[in-house]
Structure formats: C-alpha cells, structure tokens
Design an enzyme around this catalytic site. Structure first.
Site, mmCIF file in Angstrom:
data_model
loop_
_atom_site.group_PDB
_atom_site.id
_atom_site.type_symbol
_atom_site.label_atom_id
_atom_site.label_comp_id
_atom_site.label_asym_id
_atom_site.label_seq_id
_atom_site.Cartn_x
_atom_site.Cartn_y
_atom_site.Cartn_z
ATOM 1 N N ASN A 75 2.466 6.051 -9.968
ATOM 2 C CA ASN A 75 1.223 5.974 -10.746
ATOM 3 C C ASN A 75 -0.026 5.672 -9.921
ATOM 4 O O ASN A 75 -1.118 6.098 -10.276
ATOM 5 C CB ASN A 75 1.403 4.895 -11.831
ATOM 6 C CG ASN A 75 0.099 4.540 -12.515
ATOM 7 O OD1 ASN A 75 -0.403 5.293 -13.348
ATOM 8 N ND2 ASN A 75 -0.482 3.404 -12.141
ATOM 9 N N TYR A 85 -9.929 14.468 -5.030
ATOM 10 C CA TYR A 85 -9.077 14.053 -6.159
ATOM 11 C C TYR A 85 -8.358 15.252 -6.776
ATOM 12 O O TYR A 85 -7.139 15.231 -6.986
ATOM 13 C CB TYR A 85 -9.939 13.349 -7.212
ATOM 14 C CG TYR A 85 -9.159 12.766 -8.373
ATOM 15 C CD1 TYR A 85 -8.545 11.517 -8.271
ATOM 16 C CD2 TYR A 85 -9.038 13.454 -9.582
ATOM 17 C CE1 TYR A 85 -7.833 10.980 -9.339
ATOM 18 C CE2 TYR A 85 -8.328 12.920 -10.648
ATOM 19 C CZ TYR A 85 -7.732 11.684 -10.526
ATOM 20 O OH TYR A 85 -7.026 11.153 -11.586
ATOM 21 N N LYS A 122 -4.289 15.984 -6.920
ATOM 22 C CA LYS A 122 -3.508 16.115 -8.156
ATOM 23 C C LYS A 122 -2.853 17.498 -8.254
ATOM 24 O O LYS A 122 -1.752 17.627 -8.775
ATOM 25 C CB LYS A 122 -4.391 15.830 -9.379
ATOM 26 C CG LYS A 122 -4.879 14.373 -9.447
ATOM 27 C CD LYS A 122 -3.733 13.362 -9.473
ATOM 28 C CE LYS A 122 -4.208 11.950 -9.736
ATOM 29 N NZ LYS A 122 -3.119 10.959 -9.767
ATOM 30 N N ASP A 180 0.873 -1.176 0.000
ATOM 31 C CA ASP A 180 0.000 0.000 0.000
ATOM 32 C C ASP A 180 0.908 1.224 0.000
ATOM 33 O O ASP A 180 1.667 1.442 0.950
ATOM 34 C CB ASP A 180 -0.872 -0.046 1.260
ATOM 35 C CG ASP A 180 -1.840 1.124 1.343
ATOM 36 O OD1 ASP A 180 -1.588 2.169 0.701
ATOM 37 O OD2 ASP A 180 -2.840 0.994 2.064
ATOM 38 N N VAL A 181 0.849 2.020 -1.056
ATOM 39 C CA VAL A 181 1.793 3.137 -1.190
ATOM 40 C C VAL A 181 1.593 4.217 -0.130
ATOM 41 O O VAL A 181 2.456 5.071 0.054
ATOM 42 C CB VAL A 181 1.748 3.794 -2.596
ATOM 43 C CG1 VAL A 181 2.226 2.843 -3.668
ATOM 44 C CG2 VAL A 181 0.368 4.366 -2.906
HETATM 45 P P1 NAD Z 1 -6.812 2.148 -12.365
HETATM 46 O O1 NAD Z 1 -7.869 2.128 -11.336
HETATM 47 O O2 NAD Z 1 -6.864 1.155 -13.464
HETATM 48 O O3 NAD Z 1 -5.375 2.059 -11.684
HETATM 49 C C1 NAD Z 1 -5.072 2.579 -10.428
HETATM 50 C C2 NAD Z 1 -4.082 1.658 -9.768
HETATM 51 O O4 NAD Z 1 -3.704 2.171 -8.489
HETATM 52 C C3 NAD Z 1 -4.694 0.265 -9.517
HETATM 53 O O5 NAD Z 1 -3.734 -0.719 -9.848
HETATM 54 C C4 NAD Z 1 -4.934 0.278 -8.013
HETATM 55 O O6 NAD Z 1 -4.933 -1.000 -7.453
HETATM 56 C C5 NAD Z 1 -3.745 1.101 -7.563
HETATM 57 N N1 NAD Z 1 -3.873 1.557 -6.189
HETATM 58 C C6 NAD Z 1 -4.933 2.187 -5.605
HETATM 59 N N2 NAD Z 1 -4.647 2.407 -4.310
HETATM 60 C C7 NAD Z 1 -3.411 1.912 -4.065
HETATM 61 C C8 NAD Z 1 -2.579 1.847 -2.927
HETATM 62 N N3 NAD Z 1 -2.979 2.325 -1.750
HETATM 63 N N4 NAD Z 1 -1.363 1.277 -3.044
HETATM 64 C C9 NAD Z 1 -0.937 0.764 -4.228
HETATM 65 N N5 NAD Z 1 -1.701 0.784 -5.344
HETATM 66 C C10 NAD Z 1 -2.912 1.357 -5.250
HETATM 67 O O7 NAD Z 1 -6.824 3.619 -12.963
HETATM 68 P P2 NAD Z 1 -5.811 4.349 -13.959
HETATM 69 O O8 NAD Z 1 -6.644 5.211 -14.792
HETATM 70 O O9 NAD Z 1 -4.895 3.382 -14.597
HETATM 71 O O10 NAD Z 1 -5.026 5.295 -12.950
HETATM 72 C C11 NAD Z 1 -3.611 5.380 -12.901
HETATM 73 C C12 NAD Z 1 -3.216 6.799 -12.546
HETATM 74 O O11 NAD Z 1 -3.584 7.683 -13.614
HETATM 75 C C13 NAD Z 1 -3.901 7.354 -11.303
HETATM 76 O O12 NAD Z 1 -2.981 8.123 -10.548
HETATM 77 C C14 NAD Z 1 -4.979 8.250 -11.864
HETATM 78 O O13 NAD Z 1 -5.351 9.284 -10.976
HETATM 79 C C15 NAD Z 1 -4.282 8.780 -13.106
HETATM 80 N N6 NAD Z 1 -5.181 9.320 -14.110
HETATM 81 C C16 NAD Z 1 -6.033 8.522 -14.831
HETATM 82 C C17 NAD Z 1 -6.863 9.083 -15.784
HETATM 83 C C18 NAD Z 1 -7.815 8.278 -16.637
HETATM 84 O O14 NAD Z 1 -8.603 8.855 -17.379
HETATM 85 N N7 NAD Z 1 -7.792 6.948 -16.569
HETATM 86 C C19 NAD Z 1 -6.851 10.461 -15.991
HETATM 87 C C20 NAD Z 1 -5.991 11.251 -15.240
HETATM 88 C C21 NAD Z 1 -5.162 10.669 -14.307
#
Ligand code: NAD
Length: 272
Positions: free
Chosen positions: A97, A170, A174, A70-71
C-alpha cells in the site's frame, strides 16, 4: 450449505500492510484485523500514528505490531519480513500500500523527484512482493487457513489507466504497478499464490488534502465522480478484505477499480 466460507474470513492469517499508519493503509489494517487477521503495521515516519492504529486493533481484541521500514530499501524490507515471520511464524497476506506523490510539471521535475516516487511506489512493491513470495513458497499451503498459499494485493490508482498531467512520476509508477501485479499473478498462479490490484479513485486521505482544500475544489472533484461522493478509506478496506479472503478464490491478476465510476469518465457530466 452456504456458499460463503466464514464469518471471520481471515481468522488466524497473518497480514503485512505497508504504509499502514495513515489513510487507506490504516483503514485496511483495521479491517483485516476485524476479519480475524494478525496485522503488522509498517510505517516510515509517524510512530505515534502507527501505535494508535495498533491500539485500535488491540482494543477490539485483535493482534497487531508495528515496524518501521522504508519499503524502497532492500535490507529494511528483508528485516521487516524476518521479524514478522520470527514472531508469527509466517505471512499469508501482503498489502502493498505504501505510496507517495511528488508533483511537478515535466519541465520542472527533478531526477530526484522522479526516482523517489518510482522507488517507493514501484520498487517498494517489487521488494515486498519478492520477500512475501519467498516466505509463501517456503511454507506451502495450510488448508485450515486458506486455500491459497498466499495473497498479494497491490495498491495502484485510477491513474494506472488515466494519464495525469503534472504527475508523470506518479502515473508512471502506478502504470508500472499494474504490469508488476499482472505479471506476478501469471508467474505465481501455479504456486497457488493470488496477486490482485486495487485502483482507488479519489479517497479522503492526507495524500490529496491539497486537492480538497476549498468547497470549489471539492465541487470540481465531484464532477469527475459519477457516484457523486468522494471515497472513504473504508471503501477500499472492504474490497481488500474480500480480495484477501477465500471468497475471491479463483480471482488473480485482476484490478478492482474502487472509484465511484471515475474510470467511466469521459462521456459523463455530473453538472447536467
Ligand atoms: P497517505 O499519505 O495517507 O498514505 C501513504 C502511506 O505510505 C503513509 O503511511 C506513508 O508514510 C507511507 N509511505 C510513504 N513512503 C514510504 C516508504 N518509503 N516506506 C514505507 N511507507 C511509506 O495516502 P493514502 O491515500 O492512504 O495512500 C495509500 C495508497 O493508496 C498509495 O499507494 C496511494 O498512491 C494510493 N492511492 C490513494 C488515492 C487517494 O485518493 N487517497 C487514490 C489512488 C491511489
């Protein structure tokens, strides 16, 4: 002589990707491996998915291992880095990420929802960046691997500049990531550590499935994207590889908006 450095720009480097068992993180892990890096796939839940990402890397003769942590928990982050450095002798690239959403209108948002999102999205990036930097500084530069001592890439969002009603935890996290990234870039540049950010727009991953449930929702989303397509995780992964490589040496403290022009909004109307 070519101005480009290498065909496999990350050959021999060691990368940690947090939240790499899903969405953007999984695509980033695979792209880093394709560029020659060994990759540690961090996950919290969903071990099977983490194994599958690692397997896809190994099938292409890459190297990968998975690690549950857990990060937002200091001791788990420290253990993760200790294991990585123990197995592979160091770390060269950190991709911060992992992230999540827990949405609510302000008046309904609980302190728990606020704290959860801040602790994973912002504190988690601080803890991992601190640990990576400690290891970068202990090791110093290895010219055969990279002209930087280390690279940190912080996954932010277009919501580091676009306010997002109904998602204050959120958006605040960010916005915080953006300042975390720039401050670390300023502090660490003299050590030859580069810190940059990527701010994705709307990318097809589990985090925003609910916003893409129906054709009407997708149509509404596309009205916000001048490039008129929703992004793919690979769009982010390619940008990450470049920012992690020596091709982008001399870039630090920058945010790359990989968003199909979403941050050019308003003043744009895809209907017309
Ligand atoms: P996702 O839900 O597929 O991936 C998020 C990952 O973070 C998952 O693997 C989840 O298990 C992990 N995670 C959550 N809490 C955690 C914790 N406490 N410790 C370790 N891992 C944890 O979503 P995504 O879209 O792939 O998101 C990845 C990143 O990109 C995030 O930071 C998100 O905010 C950012 N982001 C995504 C989008 C989009 O449109 N998908 C847009 C802007 C930013």
């Amino acid at each position: 002589m070519s101005i480009f450095h290498k065909a496999r720009p990350l050959q021999g480097q060691r990368a940690l990707v947090t939240g790499a068992n899903s969405g953007i993180g999984a695509a980033v892990a695979e792209a880093l491996a394709e560029a020659g890096a060994k990759v540690m796939i961090n996950y919290l839940e969903g071990r099977d998915n983490a194994e599958q990402v690692a397997e896809r890397i190994r099938v292409k003769e890459g190297q990968a291992m998975i690690f549950q942590a857990d990060v937002s928990q200091e001791n788990q982050v420290e253990s993760m880095f200790d294991v990585m450095v123990g197995y592979w002798g160091g770390i060269d690239i950190l991709i911060n990420n992992a992230g999540l959403q827990q949405d609510a209108a302000l008046v309904d948002m609980t302190l728990e929802q606020w704290n959860k999102v801040i602790s994973v999205n912002l504190t988690g990036q601080f803890l991992c960046a601190r640990e990576a930097t400690r290891h970068f500084l202990q090791r110093g530069i290895v010219p055969e691997l990279s002209c930087s001592v280390g690279k940190i890439i912080c996954m932010s969002s277009v919501h580091d500049v676009i306010p997002w009603a109904g998602h204050v935890n959120y958006a605040a996290s960010k916005g915080g990531v953006s300042m975390l990234m720039k401050t670390l870039a300023q502090e660490l540049a003299r050590h030859k550590i580069r810190v940059n950010g990527i701010s994705p727009g709307a990318i097809k991953t589990p985090i925003n499935l609910e916003a893409r449930d129906t054709p009407e929702e997708v149509e509404a989303l596309l009205k916000l994207i001048p490039y008129t397509r929703v992004g793919e995780p690979e769009d982010i992964a390619r940008a990450v590889v470049w920012l992690a490589s020596d091709e982008s040496d001399y870039i630090t403290g920058a945010t790359l908006y990989v968003d199909g022009g979403m941050t050019l909004y308003p003043g744009f109307d895809n209907v017309g």
